[in-house]
Design a protein around this motif. Structure first.
Motif, mmCIF file in Angstrom:
data_model
loop_
_atom_site.group_PDB
_atom_site.id
_atom_site.type_symbol
_atom_site.label_atom_id
_atom_site.label_comp_id
_atom_site.label_asym_id
_atom_site.label_seq_id
_atom_site.Cartn_x
_atom_site.Cartn_y
_atom_site.Cartn_z
ATOM 1 N N MET A 1 0.912 -1.302 -0.043
ATOM 2 C CA MET A 1 -0.094 -0.068 -0.102
ATOM 3 C C MET A 1 0.892 1.262 -0.070
ATOM 4 S SD MET A 1 -3.189 0.632 2.483
ATOM 5 C CE MET A 1 -2.684 1.866 3.626
ATOM 6 N N ARG A 2 0.513 2.225 -0.759
ATOM 7 C CA ARG A 2 1.285 3.514 -0.903
ATOM 8 C C ARG A 2 1.066 4.578 0.000
ATOM 9 N NH1 ARG A 2 1.163 7.297 -6.026
ATOM 10 N NH2 ARG A 2 2.069 8.984 -5.099
ATOM 11 N N HIS A 3 1.967 5.034 0.754
ATOM 12 C CA HIS A 3 1.505 6.197 1.794
ATOM 13 C C HIS A 3 1.524 7.501 1.085
ATOM 14 C CE1 HIS A 3 1.857 8.264 5.315
ATOM 15 N NE2 HIS A 3 2.720 9.155 4.829
ATOM 16 N N LEU A 7 -2.713 12.822 3.021
ATOM 17 C CA LEU A 7 -3.332 12.070 4.088
ATOM 18 C C LEU A 7 -3.079 12.253 5.147
ATOM 19 C CD1 LEU A 7 -6.105 10.817 3.829
ATOM 20 C CD2 LEU A 7 -4.961 8.604 3.138
ATOM 21 N N ALA A 8 -1.761 12.020 5.322
ATOM 22 C CA ALA A 8 -1.080 12.017 6.701
ATOM 23 C C ALA A 8 -1.349 13.478 7.398
ATOM 24 C CB ALA A 8 0.045 11.690 6.622
ATOM 25 N N ILE A 9 -1.116 14.402 6.428
ATOM 26 C CA ILE A 9 -1.056 15.879 6.823
ATOM 27 C C ILE A 9 -2.784 16.173 7.244
ATOM 28 C CG2 ILE A 9 -1.206 18.301 6.218
ATOM 29 C CD1 ILE A 9 1.507 16.892 6.871
ATOM 30 N N LEU A 10 -3.742 15.617 6.391
ATOM 31 C CA LEU A 10 -5.019 15.920 6.732
ATOM 32 C C LEU A 10 -5.405 15.133 8.134
ATOM 33 C CD1 LEU A 10 -6.307 15.547 3.127
ATOM 34 C CD2 LEU A 10 -6.345 17.709 4.512
ATOM 35 N N ALA A 11 -4.823 13.854 8.187
ATOM 36 C CA ALA A 11 -5.166 13.209 9.525
ATOM 37 C C ALA A 11 -4.755 13.957 10.732
ATOM 38 C CB ALA A 11 -4.829 11.862 9.336
#
Length: 110
Positions: A1-3, A7-11
């Motif tokens: 699975m690609r990181h 999405l990490a910033i939004l989370a």
């Protein structure tokens, strides 16, 4: 699975907003202002204009009116703006535990 870095910033932004919402009534105005400023800077760095604008407006409201019920409205709007950028499956509602009512004579810290 690609990181996905975005999405990490939004989370991270959602975690910060939900954290403030969960601490309502138990966070000092100074800490609230600092955390809103961090959210605004992160949003600016990643071109999340709606989140940056809401954080800036909340900072102004805090400067003029101090802490109060308006904070939750802005936190809800920021959460919605962040969630709009995320894939639908990644947005999980954060339950906010009810806080006990303040004792008579207690200071309200939001």
């Amino acid at each position: 699975m690609r990181h996905d870095p975005m999405l990490a910033i939004l989370a991270d932004l959602l975690r910060r907003v939900d954290g403030l919402a969960g601490e309502r009534g138990h966070v000092s105005v100074v800490r609230l202002r600092d955390e809103i400023d961090r959210i605004r800077h992160i949003a600016r760095a990643f071109h999340l204009d709606s989140v940056e604008n809401l954080a800036g407006t909340l900072q102004s409201a805090l400067s003029l009116q101090g802490a109060g019920p308006v904070i939750m409205s802005y936190l809800d709007l920021m959460r919605d703006a962040i969630a709009a950028k995320m894939p639908e499956a990644d947005v999980i509602a954060m339950p906010v535990a009810a806080k006990p009512a303040a004792r008579p004579g207690a200071h309200l810290i939001v």
